[in-house]
Design a protein around this motif. Structure first.
Motif, short mmCIF file in Angstrom:
data_model
loop_
_atom_site.label_atom_id
_atom_site.label_comp_id
_atom_site.label_asym_id
_atom_site.label_seq_id
_atom_site.Cartn_x
_atom_site.Cartn_y
_atom_site.Cartn_z
N ILE A 112 0.86 -1.19 0.00
CA ILE A 112 0.00 0.00 0.00
C ILE A 112 0.89 1.23 0.00
CG2 ILE A 112 -1.66 1.36 1.34
CD1 ILE A 112 -2.95 -1.19 2.27
N THR A 113 0.66 2.09 -0.96
CA THR A 113 1.41 3.35 -1.04
C THR A 113 0.43 4.50 -0.95
OG1 THR A 113 1.28 3.34 -3.46
CG2 THR A 113 3.22 2.34 -2.47
N GLU A 114 0.94 5.64 -0.55
CA GLU A 114 0.05 6.80 -0.45
C GLU A 114 0.58 7.94 -1.30
OE1 GLU A 114 1.55 8.75 3.75
OE2 GLU A 114 0.12 7.12 3.83
N GLN A 142 -4.74 6.59 -0.79
CA GLN A 142 -3.89 5.41 -0.63
C GLN A 142 -4.27 4.39 -1.70
OE1 GLN A 142 -3.60 3.74 3.29
NE2 GLN A 142 -3.33 5.71 4.29
N TRP A 143 -3.25 3.71 -2.23
CA TRP A 143 -3.45 2.73 -3.31
C TRP A 143 -2.79 1.42 -2.94
CZ3 TRP A 143 -6.42 4.01 -7.46
CH2 TRP A 143 -6.72 5.37 -7.60
N ASP A 159 -4.06 -2.54 -9.44
CA ASP A 159 -4.03 -1.63 -8.29
C ASP A 159 -5.44 -1.13 -8.04
OD1 ASP A 159 -3.16 1.68 -9.41
OD2 ASP A 159 -4.24 0.13 -10.49
N ARG A 160 -5.66 -0.68 -6.82
CA ARG A 160 -7.00 -0.26 -6.43
C ARG A 160 -6.91 0.72 -5.28
NH1 ARG A 160 -10.48 -3.94 -2.93
NH2 ARG A 160 -10.62 -1.93 -1.92
N PRO A 161 -7.87 1.63 -5.18
CA PRO A 161 -7.85 2.57 -4.05
C PRO A 161 -8.18 1.87 -2.74
CG PRO A 161 -9.85 2.85 -5.34
CD PRO A 161 -9.01 1.86 -6.08
N VAL A 162 -7.64 2.40 -1.67
CA VAL A 162 -7.99 1.93 -0.33
C VAL A 162 -9.03 2.88 0.23
CG1 VAL A 162 -7.14 1.47 2.00
CG2 VAL A 162 -5.69 0.98 0.02
N ARG A 163 -10.16 2.35 0.64
CA ARG A 163 -11.24 3.19 1.15
C ARG A 163 -11.38 3.02 2.66
NH1 ARG A 163 -13.38 1.24 -3.74
NH2 ARG A 163 -13.90 2.87 -5.24
#
Length: 233
Positions: A112-114, A142-143, A159-163
């Motif tokens: 996870i990167t931001e 964050q992804w 890849d996908r967004p972190v919610r």
């Protein structure tokens, strides 16, 4: 950067057909010009769409290129973009599989990167622009990514967004589903924020092995801080 034009020209023939803005017929600017501009921006650091579009006019061989204010892809959902991305990756893998540089090593890394801290108005986007990993008052997108690593050609498979409110196991399951649909996976690498019994059991149930560092306990962090204050590594 000297190789950028050569590489992107070749890759565009493989990747661009997988993407669509669904703009209909009769548009004066070819759709590939938008993806060309996106690639141009992505290869340069801190280049915004408006400024980048002006530079792209001079560096592109196209007769007409999109303006920066019209470049943002507003009407595509995240699910649509992910699906097109996966199709593009599938086509890339099919091309790579014919070369000696590509080995189906089966090792993927999930991380996870931001993005840079977000300083605008979060109203209506509180679930997408969440806090940073550090304990502070900043906010950022964050992804989560899954990437082919090891001896293989390094390639981000999905890849996908972190919610807000999503569990780590939901994220890992989602990314592993994508990765296993694209390539052979044998081993999963993750950092210690994924050190959870539920996640590790889920990976084992898929018949995969994993390498995940154990979480650092509060007492260990305190001891490390004391050693640092004494000048000890």
């Amino acid at each position: 950067m000297e190789q950028a034009e050569k590489v992107t020209d070749h890759v565009s023939h493989i990747v661009f057909p997988a993407f669509s803005l669904d703009r209909g017929d009769g548009c004066e600017i070819h759709e590939n010009a938008y993806w060309d501009l996106q690639t141009y921006l992505g290869l340069r650091e801190r280049l915004a769409a408006n400024e980048g579009a002006r530079s792209f006019i001079h560096e592109s061989s196209r007769d007409r290129t999109p303006l920066g204010h019209a470049h943002r892809i507003r009407d595509l959902s995240i699910q649509q973009i992910r699906e097109m991305y996966r199709q593009a990756v599938r086509q890339l893998i099919n091309e790579l599989a014919e070369t000696k540089e590509f080995y189906r090593a089966g090792i993927v890394a999930i991380d996870i990167t931001e993005a840079d801290p977000f300083t605008g108005d979060r109203t209506g986007h509180e679930d997408e622009i969440i806090g940073t990993k550090e304990k502070n008052d900043e906010y950022a997108h964050q992804w989560a990514t899954v990437q082919l690593v090891g001896n293989a050609v390094p390639l981000v498979l999905d890849d996908r967004p972190v919610r807000k409110g999503e569990s780590r196991i939901e994220i890992v399951e989602d990314l592993l589903d994508s990765a296993q649909d694209l390539v052979y996976v044998d081993n999963v690498l993750m950092d210690r924020e994924f050190d959870s019994q539920h996640i590790l059991e889920m990976i084992s149930q898929r018949g995969l092995s994993y390498v995940v560092p154990k979480r650092i306990q509060t007492s260990e962090k305190a001891q490390a801080k004391r050693l640092l204050q004494r000048g000890q590594d």
